[in-house]
Design an enzyme around this catalytic site. Structure first.
Site, PDB file in Angstrom:
ATOM      1  CD  GLU A 130      -2.659  -1.349   2.512  1.00 47.81           C
ATOM      2  OE1 GLU A 130      -2.487  -0.510   3.423  1.00 47.81           O
ATOM      3  OE2 GLU A 130      -3.475  -2.276   2.570  1.00 47.81           O
ATOM      4  N   GLY A 245       9.553 -16.197  -3.984  1.00 47.36           N
ATOM      5  CA  GLY A 245       9.564 -15.279  -5.124  1.00 47.36           C
ATOM      6  C   GLY A 245      10.883 -14.551  -5.286  1.00 47.36           C
ATOM      7  NE  ARG A 246      11.848 -10.570  -0.429  1.00 49.57           N
ATOM      8  CZ  ARG A 246      11.505 -10.304   0.804  1.00 49.57           C
ATOM      9  NH1 ARG A 246      11.908 -11.077   1.790  1.00 49.57           N
ATOM     10  NH2 ARG A 246      10.759  -9.248   1.083  1.00 49.57           N
ATOM     11  NE  ARG A 271      34.926   2.840 -30.369  1.00 51.59           N
ATOM     12  CZ  ARG A 271      35.315   3.812 -31.187  1.00 51.59           C
ATOM     13  NH1 ARG A 271      35.510   3.584 -32.472  1.00 51.59           N
ATOM     14  NH2 ARG A 271      35.490   5.040 -30.712  1.00 51.59           N
ATOM     15  CB  ILE A 340      32.017  -1.221 -22.123  1.00 46.92           C
ATOM     16  CG1 ILE A 340      32.905  -1.469 -20.897  1.00 46.92           C
ATOM     17  CG2 ILE A 340      32.548  -1.981 -23.339  1.00 46.92           C
ATOM     18  CD1 ILE A 340      32.965  -2.904 -20.423  1.00 46.92           C
ATOM     19  CD  GLU A 366       9.051 -10.702  -4.500  1.00 44.25           C
ATOM     20  OE1 GLU A 366       8.301 -10.276  -5.385  1.00 44.25           O
ATOM     21  OE2 GLU A 366       8.730 -11.585  -3.703  1.00 44.25           O
ATOM     22  CB  SER A 369      19.309  -3.709  -1.842  1.00 41.35           C
ATOM     23  OG  SER A 369      19.263  -4.088  -3.199  1.00 41.35           O
TER      24      SER A 369
HETATM   25  C1  LIG Z   1       8.554  -2.199 -10.483  1.00 42.31           C
HETATM   26  C2  LIG Z   1       7.850  -2.495  -9.202  1.00 42.31           C
HETATM   27  C3  LIG Z   1       6.795  -3.381  -9.198  1.00 42.31           C
HETATM   28  C4  LIG Z   1       6.113  -3.666  -8.012  1.00 42.31           C
HETATM   29  N1  LIG Z   1       5.058  -4.521  -8.033  1.00 42.31           N
HETATM   30  C5  LIG Z   1       4.369  -4.783  -6.909  1.00 42.31           C
HETATM   31  C6  LIG Z   1       3.231  -5.644  -6.933  1.00 42.31           C
HETATM   32  O1  LIG Z   1       2.865  -6.207  -7.956  1.00 42.31           O
HETATM   33  N2  LIG Z   1       2.560  -5.845  -5.787  1.00 42.31           N
HETATM   34  C7  LIG Z   1       2.935  -5.269  -4.622  1.00 42.31           C
HETATM   35  O2  LIG Z   1       2.277  -5.494  -3.617  1.00 42.31           O
HETATM   36  N3  LIG Z   1       3.992  -4.446  -4.563  1.00 42.31           N
HETATM   37  C8  LIG Z   1       4.721  -4.181  -5.674  1.00 42.31           C
HETATM   38  N4  LIG Z   1       5.815  -3.344  -5.637  1.00 42.31           N
HETATM   39  C9  LIG Z   1       6.124  -2.652  -4.384  1.00 42.31           C
HETATM   40  C10 LIG Z   1       7.420  -3.095  -3.738  1.00 42.31           C
HETATM   41  O3  LIG Z   1       7.242  -4.311  -3.085  1.00 42.31           O
HETATM   42  C11 LIG Z   1       7.826  -1.943  -2.799  1.00 42.31           C
HETATM   43  O4  LIG Z   1       8.188  -0.861  -3.612  1.00 42.31           O
HETATM   44  C12 LIG Z   1       8.947  -2.316  -1.890  1.00 42.31           C
HETATM   45  O5  LIG Z   1       8.523  -3.258  -0.954  1.00 42.31           O
HETATM   46  C13 LIG Z   1       9.489  -1.091  -1.146  1.00 42.31           C
HETATM   47  O6  LIG Z   1       8.493  -0.328  -0.586  1.00 42.31           O
HETATM   48  P1  LIG Z   1       8.408   1.243  -0.855  1.00 42.31           P
HETATM   49  O7  LIG Z   1       8.687   1.445  -2.298  1.00 42.31           O
HETATM   50  O8  LIG Z   1       7.133   1.750  -0.317  1.00 42.31           O
HETATM   51  O9  LIG Z   1       9.632   1.866  -0.051  1.00 42.31           O
HETATM   52  P2  LIG Z   1       9.622   2.333   1.477  1.00 42.31           P
HETATM   53  O10 LIG Z   1       9.083   1.230   2.318  1.00 42.31           O
HETATM   54  O11 LIG Z   1       8.977   3.662   1.565  1.00 42.31           O
HETATM   55  O12 LIG Z   1      11.170   2.478   1.763  1.00 42.31           O
HETATM   56  C14 LIG Z   1      11.893   3.671   1.435  1.00 42.31           C
HETATM   57  C15 LIG Z   1      13.367   3.447   1.727  1.00 42.31           C
HETATM   58  O13 LIG Z   1      13.532   3.142   3.125  1.00 42.31           O
HETATM   59  C16 LIG Z   1      14.244   1.924   3.249  1.00 42.31           C
HETATM   60  N5  LIG Z   1      13.769   1.182   4.424  1.00 42.31           N
HETATM   61  C17 LIG Z   1      12.485   1.008   4.822  1.00 42.31           C
HETATM   62  N6  LIG Z   1      12.437   0.231   5.925  1.00 42.31           N
HETATM   63  C18 LIG Z   1      13.708  -0.128   6.189  1.00 42.31           C
HETATM   64  C19 LIG Z   1      14.332  -0.930   7.186  1.00 42.31           C
HETATM   65  N7  LIG Z   1      13.623  -1.552   8.130  1.00 42.31           N
HETATM   66  N8  LIG Z   1      15.688  -1.067   7.162  1.00 42.31           N
HETATM   67  C20 LIG Z   1      16.436  -0.448   6.205  1.00 42.31           C
HETATM   68  N9  LIG Z   1      15.892   0.332   5.235  1.00 42.31           N
HETATM   69  C21 LIG Z   1      14.567   0.486   5.233  1.00 42.31           C
HETATM   70  C22 LIG Z   1      13.928   1.158   1.976  1.00 42.31           C
HETATM   71  O14 LIG Z   1      14.910   0.172   1.710  1.00 42.31           O
HETATM   72  C23 LIG Z   1      13.943   2.275   0.948  1.00 42.31           C
HETATM   73  O15 LIG Z   1      15.265   2.561   0.578  1.00 42.31           O
HETATM   74  C24 LIG Z   1       6.525  -3.046  -6.807  1.00 42.31           C
HETATM   75  C25 LIG Z   1       7.604  -2.165  -6.827  1.00 42.31           C
HETATM   76  C26 LIG Z   1       8.268  -1.878  -7.998  1.00 42.31           C
HETATM   77  C27 LIG Z   1       9.438  -0.940  -7.989  1.00 42.31           C
END
Ligand SMILES: Cc1cc2nc3c(=O)[nH]c(=O)nc-3n(C[C@H](O)[C@H](O)[C@H](O)COP(=O)(O)OP(=O)(O)OC[C@H]3O[C@@H](n4cnc5c(N)ncnc54)[C@H](O)[C@@H]3O)c2cc1C
Length: 380
Positions: A130, A245-246, A271, A340, A366, A369
């Site tokens: 969400e 999945g990961r 090249r 490159i 998913e 990092s």
């Molecule tokens: C291309 C794409 C497709 C996706 N598809 C789906 C989908 O089909 N279904 C679905 O449900 N979701 C989907 N997602 C969502 C995805 O799972 C989330 O983007 C991801 O879990 C990260 O959440 P966020 O983007 O809200 O980042 P945030 O949770 O807002 O995090 C922001 C930053 O804070 C860091 N952070 C947060 N908590 C911690 C912690 N405890 N320790 C260290 N660092 C932390 C994060 O690493 C990040 O750098 C998709 C995302 C992308 C990019």
């Protein structure tokens, strides 16, 4: 059992999907990448259907031709090589299928898994995330309320891969905020249920061929039977689905990195500057040697996680390691590839340019990092 060689059947499938990737997937993926954001492109659905890809996820008793985890990783590497967009569409369906396989009733398996096997190609969507809670997979604002023999769902999920094209959505919702994780439940919601709406589609930097949008559930009613697993089992189901999945996101990243390395290597050999191929400079050849070494390591991490999965052993940290290492490698390989290729890398028509846009997103999808490191360090 540790083995570094694939069986004959695995090699046949590898070859089959290598050809599909090269002949059918790569050419259309480039076109779809340049199109405006929208629902899933029909050509991706046709390939999913004609290649029988979804059936590889579904056990035989439900009409599929289920393959083990290593075989699936070998196939996904080929899909990722040809198009990480297509691989993401497939993986999202894998997540939905996995949730039903782990927690679903025999009736749910019979109905919803069979539905995906239509020859015209079908997909499903996996919806935990969400707006406010990406990395926090235990506090959902989407709610589910039992009313008679039906659950009523309200909330918004974003981003959702396969939004608007999914035969069904697997939706995580809170039934009781006071109960924390044990208030969370997973539901299967058919895509055509009244109250399910989607859009607008994200206009993204990478994964442009993947339809991603917000999906809204407005007083969506599903029968009681659409609860997956027992009440309160949703959080555990979510962890089981992402744990597997990961590793497969890792497999797709291995394919992406391999594609980047091949393009960079070919260019480095062709090249010439001052009559010498640029690969004769260690500044060019050593990074390629490093990338090739890391590519092998990434693939082995993926296979190790899959081997644990096949054996029914805990693969949570192994799967996170595979995803972490392979997605970071995908970013490094495409970044080095851009360097490159020099000025030839910057054109939109050049595959390396697309690969580096897609690679960046693999570090986020998913679980970022950072989150993979949190999973791994929780086991220290
Ligand atoms: C291309 C794409 C497709 C996706 N598809 C789906 C989908 O089909 N279904 C679905 O449900 N979701 C989907 N997602 C969502 C995805 O799972 C989330 O983007 C991801 O879990 C990260 O959440 P966020 O983007 O809200 O980042 P945030 O949770 O807002 O995090 C922001 C930053 O804070 C860091 N952070 C947060 N908590 C911690 C912690 N405890 N320790 C260290 N660092 C932390 C994060 O690493 C990040 O750098 C998709 C995302 C992308 C990019």
């Amino acid at each position: 059992m540790i083995s570094f060689t694939l069986s004959e059947h695995q090699r046949e499938l590898q070859q089959k999907f290598r050809e599909t990737g090269e002949l059918h997937l790569r050419p259309v993926a480039a076109e779809i990448d340049r199109a405006a954001p929208g629902p899933l492109d029909r050509r991706f659905l046709d390939i999913l259907g004609s290649e029988g890809l979804i059936s590889l996820l579904v056990p035989e008793e439900y009409g599929g031709q289920h393959v083990d985890a290593i075989t699936l990783a070998v196939i996904i590497e080929e899909l990722g090589w040809a198009s990480t967009d297509f691989a993401a569409v497939f993986q999202s369906t894998f997540h939905a299928v996995k949730t039903i396989l782990v927690g679903g009733s025999p009736e749910q398996k019979k109905r919803f898994l069979k539905e995906l096997l239509a020859p015209s190609g079908r997909v499903a969507a996996f919806c935990p995330t969400e707006e406010q809670g990406g990395s926090d997979s235990s506090s959902f604002r989407t709610t589910a309320r039992l009313s008679g023999d039906r659950y009523i769902l309200n909330g918004e999920k974003t981003p959702v891969i396969n939004a608007g094209s999914a035969a069904f959505y697997i939706v995580w919702a809170n039934m009781d905020t006071d109960r924390g994780r044990s208030g969370i439940n997973a539901f299967v919601v058919p895509g055509d249920t009244p109250g399910v709406t989607c859009g607008p589609y994200y206009d993204k930097s990478g994964h442009r061929g993947v339809p991603i949008a917000t999906v809204t559930f407005d007083n969506v009613e599903v029968p009681k039977e659409n609860l997956i697993g027992t009440p309160g089992s949703g959080y555990l189901l979510l962890m089981q689905a992402v744990d597997s999945g990961r590793a497969f996101v890792g497999a797709s990243c291995v394919g992406l990195a391999r594609a980047a390395l091949e393009i960079a290597l070919e260019h480095a050999k062709k090249r010439t500057i001052k009559s010498r191929p640029i690969i004769s400079n260690q500044g060019v050849s050593f990074p390629l040697a490093d990338l090739l070494t890391h590519l092998e390591a990434a693939r082995l991490l993926v296979w190790k996680a899959c081997e644990l999965m096949n054996a029914g052993l805990d693969h949570s940290a192994a799967s996170s390691m595979a995803k972490l290492f392979a997605s970071e490698l995908a970013v490094r390989a495409t970044s080095e590839g851009m360097l490159i290729l020099g000025q030839k890398s910057i054109h939109r028509s050049v595959l390396m340019e697309k690969l580096q846009r897609d690679a960046q997103l693999t570090r986020i999808v998913e679980g970022t990092s950072h989150i993979q490191k949190a999973v791994i360090s929780s086991q220290l």
